[in-house]
Scaffold this motif. Structure first.
Motif, PDB file in Angstrom:
ATOM      1  N   UNK A  38     -15.806  -9.336  -8.698  1.00  0.00           N
ATOM      2  CA  UNK A  38     -15.518  -8.967 -10.084  1.00  0.00           C
ATOM      3  C   UNK A  38     -16.624  -8.084 -10.668  1.00  0.00           C
ATOM      4  N   UNK A  39     -17.864  -8.335 -10.301  1.00  0.00           N
ATOM      5  CA  UNK A  39     -18.997  -7.603 -10.882  1.00  0.00           C
ATOM      6  C   UNK A  39     -19.394  -6.339 -10.138  1.00  0.00           C
ATOM      7  N   UNK A  40     -18.743  -6.040  -9.006  1.00  0.00           N
ATOM      8  CA  UNK A  40     -19.109  -4.863  -8.216  1.00  0.00           C
ATOM      9  C   UNK A  40     -17.877  -4.044  -7.812  1.00  0.00           C
ATOM     10  N   UNK A  41     -17.110  -3.592  -8.793  1.00  0.00           N
ATOM     11  CA  UNK A  41     -15.879  -2.867  -8.466  1.00  0.00           C
ATOM     12  C   UNK A  41     -16.098  -1.574  -7.693  1.00  0.00           C
ATOM     13  N   UNK A  42     -17.212  -0.890  -7.923  1.00  0.00           N
ATOM     14  CA  UNK A  42     -17.450   0.357  -7.183  1.00  0.00           C
ATOM     15  C   UNK A  42     -17.593   0.085  -5.690  1.00  0.00           C
ATOM     16  N   UNK A  43     -18.338  -0.977  -5.348  1.00  0.00           N
ATOM     17  CA  UNK A  43     -18.515  -1.331  -3.937  1.00  0.00           C
ATOM     18  C   UNK A  43     -17.187  -1.770  -3.324  1.00  0.00           C
ATOM     19  N   UNK A  44     -16.442  -2.575  -4.047  1.00  0.00           N
ATOM     20  CA  UNK A  44     -15.143  -3.038  -3.546  1.00  0.00           C
ATOM     21  C   UNK A  44     -14.215  -1.853  -3.332  1.00  0.00           C
ATOM     22  N   UNK A  45     -14.228  -0.893  -4.251  1.00  0.00           N
ATOM     23  CA  UNK A  45     -13.393   0.300  -4.093  1.00  0.00           C
ATOM     24  C   UNK A  45     -13.759   1.084  -2.838  1.00  0.00           C
ATOM     25  N   UNK A  46     -15.047   1.138  -2.503  1.00  0.00           N
ATOM     26  CA  UNK A  46     -15.458   1.801  -1.257  1.00  0.00           C
ATOM     27  C   UNK A  46     -14.882   1.063  -0.054  1.00  0.00           C
ATOM     28  N   UNK A  47     -14.903  -0.260  -0.092  1.00  0.00           N
ATOM     29  CA  UNK A  47     -14.372  -1.058   1.013  1.00  0.00           C
ATOM     30  C   UNK A  47     -12.871  -0.835   1.197  1.00  0.00           C
ATOM     31  N   UNK A  48     -12.182  -0.528   0.095  1.00  0.00           N
ATOM     32  CA  UNK A  48     -10.725  -0.398   0.137  1.00  0.00           C
ATOM     33  C   UNK A  48     -10.243   1.027   0.390  1.00  0.00           C
ATOM     34  N   UNK A  49     -11.165   1.945   0.601  1.00  0.00           N
ATOM     35  CA  UNK A  49     -10.793   3.336   0.900  1.00  0.00           C
ATOM     36  C   UNK A  49      -9.930   3.381   2.158  1.00  0.00           C
ATOM     37  N   UNK A  50      -8.730   3.944   2.035  1.00  0.00           N
ATOM     38  CA  UNK A  50      -7.839   4.089   3.182  1.00  0.00           C
ATOM     39  C   UNK A  50      -7.135   2.811   3.599  1.00  0.00           C
ATOM     40  N   UNK A  51      -7.223   1.762   2.803  1.00  0.00           N
ATOM     41  CA  UNK A  51      -6.591   0.479   3.115  1.00  0.00           C
ATOM     42  C   UNK A  51      -5.375   0.304   2.211  1.00  0.00           C
ATOM     43  N   UNK A  52      -4.318  -0.269   2.761  1.00  0.00           N
ATOM     44  CA  UNK A  52      -3.123  -0.545   1.960  1.00  0.00           C
ATOM     45  C   UNK A  52      -2.974  -2.044   1.758  1.00  0.00           C
ATOM     46  N   UNK A  53      -2.062  -2.409   0.873  1.00  0.00           N
ATOM     47  CA  UNK A  53      -1.747  -3.819   0.688  1.00  0.00           C
ATOM     48  C   UNK A  53      -1.092  -4.338   1.961  1.00  0.00           C
ATOM     49  N   UNK A  54      -0.959  -5.649   2.081  1.00  0.00           N
ATOM     50  CA  UNK A  54      -0.433  -6.264   3.307  1.00  0.00           C
ATOM     51  C   UNK A  54       0.934  -5.714   3.694  1.00  0.00           C
ATOM     52  N   UNK A  55       1.763  -5.390   2.689  1.00  0.00           N
ATOM     53  CA  UNK A  55       3.098  -4.864   3.009  1.00  0.00           C
ATOM     54  C   UNK A  55       3.079  -3.371   3.317  1.00  0.00           C
ATOM     55  N   UNK A  56       1.898  -2.737   3.175  1.00  0.00           N
ATOM     56  CA  UNK A  56       1.761  -1.325   3.481  1.00  0.00           C
ATOM     57  C   UNK A  56       2.362  -0.385   2.449  1.00  0.00           C
ATOM     58  N   UNK A  57       2.806  -0.929   1.336  1.00  0.00           N
ATOM     59  CA  UNK A  57       3.525  -0.121   0.339  1.00  0.00           C
ATOM     60  C   UNK A  57       2.630   0.479  -0.746  1.00  0.00           C
ATOM     61  N   UNK A  58       1.411  -0.024  -0.867  1.00  0.00           N
ATOM     62  CA  UNK A  58       0.575   0.406  -1.986  1.00  0.00           C
ATOM     63  C   UNK A  58      -0.877   0.507  -1.532  1.00  0.00           C
ATOM     64  N   UNK A  59      -1.617   1.376  -2.172  1.00  0.00           N
ATOM     65  CA  UNK A  59      -3.052   1.474  -1.928  1.00  0.00           C
ATOM     66  C   UNK A  59      -3.718   0.162  -2.355  1.00  0.00           C
ATOM     67  N   UNK A  60      -4.548  -0.374  -1.502  1.00  0.00           N
ATOM     68  CA  UNK A  60      -5.269  -1.600  -1.849  1.00  0.00           C
ATOM     69  C   UNK A  60      -6.192  -1.353  -3.040  1.00  0.00           C
ATOM     70  N   UNK A  61      -6.707  -0.141  -3.135  1.00  0.00           N
ATOM     71  CA  UNK A  61      -7.541   0.206  -4.293  1.00  0.00           C
ATOM     72  C   UNK A  61      -6.751   0.089  -5.582  1.00  0.00           C
ATOM     73  N   UNK A  62      -5.537   0.630  -5.583  1.00  0.00           N
ATOM     74  CA  UNK A  62      -4.699   0.568  -6.789  1.00  0.00           C
ATOM     75  C   UNK A  62      -4.373  -0.885  -7.136  1.00  0.00           C
ATOM     76  N   UNK A  63      -4.063  -1.680  -6.130  1.00  0.00           N
ATOM     77  CA  UNK A  63      -3.763  -3.089  -6.369  1.00  0.00           C
ATOM     78  C   UNK A  63      -4.989  -3.803  -6.944  1.00  0.00           C
ATOM     79  N   UNK A  64      -6.160  -3.498  -6.402  1.00  0.00           N
ATOM     80  CA  UNK A  64      -7.398  -4.107  -6.903  1.00  0.00           C
ATOM     81  C   UNK A  64      -7.663  -3.656  -8.346  1.00  0.00           C
TER      82      UNK A  64
END
Length: 128
Positions: free
Chosen positions: A98-124
């Motif tokens: 919750x306190x480090x969204x920039x770092x989490x966003x870096x981790x989610x670069x190029x990752x999708x949600x489990x169903x593959x339908x959405x960017x994990x970054x957008x979901x986060x």
């Protein structure tokens, strides 16, 4: 660590074997000496290891694991909060995320949600 704490509290010098990640790096002002003769061996690291089948079957998870590089200072803080402050692992993780969204966003670069339908970054981002 109790001897280290006692000596530091008495303003005495102490030499001891230390390592990271560990809560002692948060509690104490520690200086790590060089090891020019490599008496203690090479620096260690923590890696995620998976089978080749898993890597082939789960490219999304692999992308996340490859993105997730955690600085040692962050690991020290996690260990401190869990071990020294006796806080639940889930709480430590949730607060850090919750306190480090920039770092989490870096981790989610190029990752999708489990169903593959959405960017994990957008979901986060939708949870913020």
């Amino acid at each position: 660590m109790s001897q280290v704490e006692s000596d530091i509290g008495n303003d005495d010098w102490i030499v001891f074997l230390g390592w990271e990640p560990h809560w002692m790096n948060v509690d104490f002002d520690i200086h790590y000496h060089e090891d020019p003769e490599n008496l203690w061996g090479e620096a260690s690291s923590v890696s995620s290891v998976v089978t080749s089948d898993f890597a082939d079957d789960q490219p999304n998870v692999i992308a996340f694991l490859e993105n997730r590089i955690i600085p040692i200072e962050v690991q020290d803080q996690w260990v401190y909060r869990y071990s020294r402050q006796d806080r639940p692992l889930e709480t430590v993780a949730a607060e850090w995320i919750r306190n480090h969204p920039d770092q989490v966003n870096e981790w989610l670069e190029g990752v999708t949600t489990a169903d593959g339908q959405e960017s994990a970054r957008a979901a986060y981002q939708a949870t913020l």
